[in-house]
Design a protein around this motif. Sequence first.
Motif, PDB file in Angstrom:
ATOM      1  N   GLY A 192      96.720 -20.179   8.613  1.00 52.92           N
ATOM      2  CA  GLY A 192      96.963 -20.906   9.139  1.00 52.92           C
ATOM      3  C   GLY A 192      95.799 -21.406   9.754  1.00 52.92           C
ATOM      4  N   ALA A 193      95.536 -22.652   9.751  1.00 54.15           N
ATOM      5  CA  ALA A 193      95.079 -23.003  10.899  1.00 54.15           C
ATOM      6  C   ALA A 193      95.419 -23.968  11.887  1.00 54.15           C
ATOM      7  CB  ALA A 193      93.045 -23.836  10.598  1.00 54.15           C
ATOM      8  N   LEU A 194      95.439 -23.663  13.079  1.00 55.48           N
ATOM      9  CA  LEU A 194      96.712 -24.674  14.013  1.00 55.48           C
ATOM     10  C   LEU A 194      95.302 -25.565  14.641  1.00 55.48           C
ATOM     11  CD1 LEU A 194      98.139 -22.494  13.363  1.00 55.48           C
ATOM     12  CD2 LEU A 194      99.059 -23.259  15.297  1.00 55.48           C
ATOM     13  N   ILE A 195      94.867 -26.689  15.344  1.00 56.14           N
ATOM     14  CA  ILE A 195      94.130 -27.351  15.299  1.00 56.14           C
ATOM     15  C   ILE A 195      94.633 -28.282  15.962  1.00 56.14           C
ATOM     16  CG2 ILE A 195      91.429 -28.627  15.082  1.00 56.14           C
ATOM     17  CD1 ILE A 195      91.360 -25.780  14.148  1.00 56.14           C
ATOM     18  N   LEU A 196      93.978 -28.669  17.873  1.00 57.73           N
ATOM     19  CA  LEU A 196      94.097 -28.870  19.259  1.00 57.73           C
ATOM     20  C   LEU A 196      93.319 -30.449  19.020  1.00 57.73           C
ATOM     21  CD1 LEU A 196      96.092 -26.355  19.390  1.00 57.73           C
ATOM     22  CD2 LEU A 196      95.379 -26.967  21.839  1.00 57.73           C
ATOM     23  N   GLU A 197      93.990 -31.737  19.180  1.00 54.53           N
ATOM     24  CA  GLU A 197      93.059 -32.281  19.031  1.00 54.53           C
ATOM     25  C   GLU A 197      93.651 -34.059  19.935  1.00 54.53           C
ATOM     26  OE1 GLU A 197      90.261 -34.570  18.506  1.00 54.53           O
ATOM     27  OE2 GLU A 197      90.102 -34.165  17.140  1.00 54.53           O
ATOM     28  N   THR A 198      93.585 -34.679  20.662  1.00 53.08           N
ATOM     29  CA  THR A 198      94.065 -35.336  21.558  1.00 53.08           C
ATOM     30  C   THR A 198      95.669 -34.921  22.481  1.00 53.08           C
ATOM     31  OG1 THR A 198      94.556 -36.637  20.384  1.00 53.08           O
ATOM     32  CG2 THR A 198      92.572 -36.967  20.706  1.00 53.08           C
ATOM     33  N   ALA A 280      96.258 -25.747   6.650  1.00 52.68           N
ATOM     34  CA  ALA A 280      96.134 -25.600   8.433  1.00 52.68           C
ATOM     35  C   ALA A 280      96.504 -27.326   8.748  1.00 52.68           C
ATOM     36  CB  ALA A 280      93.863 -26.681   8.672  1.00 52.68           C
ATOM     37  N   LEU A 281      96.476 -27.722  10.066  1.00 53.52           N
ATOM     38  CA  LEU A 281      97.754 -28.471  10.670  1.00 53.52           C
ATOM     39  C   LEU A 281      96.557 -29.105  12.327  1.00 53.52           C
ATOM     40  CD1 LEU A 281      99.183 -28.118  13.252  1.00 53.52           C
ATOM     41  CD2 LEU A 281     100.687 -26.970  11.560  1.00 53.52           C
ATOM     42  N   MET A 282      97.199 -30.588  12.259  1.00 54.07           N
ATOM     43  CA  MET A 282      96.731 -31.093  13.985  1.00 54.07           C
ATOM     44  C   MET A 282      97.830 -31.270  14.548  1.00 54.07           C
ATOM     45  SD  MET A 282      94.591 -34.850  14.146  1.00 54.07           S
ATOM     46  CE  MET A 282      95.455 -35.333  13.372  1.00 54.07           C
ATOM     47  N   ILE A 283      97.296 -30.866  16.128  1.00 49.47           N
ATOM     48  CA  ILE A 283      98.608 -31.178  16.945  1.00 49.47           C
ATOM     49  C   ILE A 283      97.464 -31.360  17.601  1.00 49.47           C
ATOM     50  CG2 ILE A 283     100.236 -29.338  18.626  1.00 49.47           C
ATOM     51  CD1 ILE A 283      99.352 -27.281  17.220  1.00 49.47           C
ATOM     52  N   THR A 284      99.070 -32.941  17.678  1.00 50.56           N
ATOM     53  CA  THR A 284      98.124 -34.450  19.046  1.00 50.56           C
ATOM     54  C   THR A 284      99.164 -34.881  19.594  1.00 50.56           C
ATOM     55  OG1 THR A 284      97.473 -35.808  17.971  1.00 50.56           O
ATOM     56  CG2 THR A 284      98.485 -35.126  16.411  1.00 50.56           C
ATOM     57  N   ASP A 285      98.727 -35.138  20.277  1.00 48.42           N
ATOM     58  CA  ASP A 285      99.569 -36.961  20.642  1.00 48.42           C
ATOM     59  C   ASP A 285      99.204 -38.046  20.004  1.00 48.42           C
ATOM     60  OD1 ASP A 285      96.988 -38.013  22.189  1.00 48.42           O
ATOM     61  OD2 ASP A 285      97.062 -37.013  24.176  1.00 48.42           O
ATOM     62  N   THR A 286      98.237 -38.192  18.846  1.00 53.02           N
ATOM     63  CA  THR A 286      98.674 -39.118  17.748  1.00 53.02           C
ATOM     64  C   THR A 286      96.731 -40.226  18.507  1.00 53.02           C
ATOM     65  OG1 THR A 286      99.585 -40.849  18.886  1.00 53.02           O
ATOM     66  CG2 THR A 286     100.717 -39.213  17.377  1.00 53.02           C
ATOM     67  N   ALA A 287      96.748 -39.794  19.476  1.00 52.88           N
ATOM     68  CA  ALA A 287      95.277 -40.438  19.905  1.00 52.88           C
ATOM     69  C   ALA A 287      95.054 -42.092  19.464  1.00 52.88           C
ATOM     70  CB  ALA A 287      94.433 -39.826  18.919  1.00 52.88           C
ATOM     71  N   PHE A 288      94.192 -42.830  18.722  1.00 54.03           N
ATOM     72  CA  PHE A 288      94.189 -43.748  18.819  1.00 54.03           C
ATOM     73  C   PHE A 288      95.623 -44.524  18.350  1.00 54.03           C
ATOM     74  CE2 PHE A 288      92.642 -42.452  14.584  1.00 54.03           C
ATOM     75  CZ  PHE A 288      93.712 -43.315  13.914  1.00 54.03           C
ATOM     76  N   LEU A 289      96.456 -43.888  18.519  1.00 60.44           N
ATOM     77  CA  LEU A 289      97.294 -44.213  17.582  1.00 60.44           C
ATOM     78  C   LEU A 289      98.909 -45.064  19.035  1.00 60.44           C
ATOM     79  CD1 LEU A 289      98.819 -43.107  14.448  1.00 60.44           C
ATOM     80  CD2 LEU A 289      97.948 -45.430  14.323  1.00 60.44           C
ATOM     81  N   ARG A 290      98.370 -43.836  20.486  1.00 67.15           N
ATOM     82  CA  ARG A 290      98.938 -44.416  21.516  1.00 67.15           C
ATOM     83  C   ARG A 290      98.124 -44.410  22.620  1.00 67.15           C
ATOM     84  NH1 ARG A 290     102.239 -38.397  22.937  1.00 67.15           N
ATOM     85  NH2 ARG A 290     102.960 -39.514  20.462  1.00 67.15           N
TER      86      ARG A 290
END
Length: 329
Positions: A192-198, A280-290
């Motif tokens: 598993g790849a856990l990617i933190l993005e915003t 893999a997944l992205m962990i995010t505050d949803t970026a441009f959607l917020r």
Amino acid sequence: MRKFARSHWKILIAILLAIALATLTLETDSAPSASGPDLSARLRAHVTAIASQEHNTATPRALEQAARHIETTLQGYGYRLRRQEYQAGGQKVRNIEVSIANTAPGAKPERIFIVGAHYDSARGAPGANDNGSGTAAVLELARLLKTMQPSRGTEIKFVFFVNEEPPWFMGEEMGSMQHARELKKNGQNVEGALILETVGWYSQAQNSQKLPPGLEKQYPSTGNFIAFVGTLESSALVRQALAAFRAQSDFPAEGLAAPAHVMGVTLSDHASYNRHGYPALMITDTAFLRYPYYHTAEDTPDKLDYTGMARVVKGLARTIESLAGAVKT
């Protein structure tokens, strides 16, 4: 000597107190579970050091400063660095990696977990949230988990990617693409790849959260949660990671596994691992959607919610321990 002690007793006591305080501070900072002096302050300091100015291949000096902050910090935690250097547009760039493992000397790990974030910013943006926040969070996860013992045969790689932003996005010179390709070439098993993005902006205001078409009624309209996002092929990892986070943290969290064409589902480094056949997944505050300052000159360190970030990081540390089958010592 007695005469000296009688005449200088206040100075001697002050020295002894200073030594005791210094010893206590060292013990506290080195304790595996310590998040002090204050996790939110640590996160703010990292974001400020990395993302107070634009930093990418168009601004190579600033990009190098960000990389050096990452490397110096990791070395200060006691890690041994691995640099993956390569050429991008005629310029030398690098991914930065450290790891913890429970494997026999010289043995290939049976399974690998990636915990990563890109450290470059978009053109014209300092990139405090995108992605100074993710970089700072991975730095602190590396610190908090330094003494963790994963299950036998397991390795956790903390990776800091260069060149996520355009013009490199989803091309062969994207940092995560280079990293995933090397793992695949070497026959490594990435579980598993856990990617933190915003991960740095949260709001309690109603209708602060936008949603992709078709998902409006399935998720909150208040942007106060962290999201675990992946494609359908990574749905098992999304469910597992989300469940582990919710079991360990009271911070609001949502999950989405959706077809790749759904808005935002593939817009980060996790897509590089998907392309090479890894979940893999992205962990995010949803970026441009917020986030109203996404990819602008206003994406500066003063905008972020460091208290919320600290709660997310603490929850993710426990999530990673759960996924990696950490042995409690």
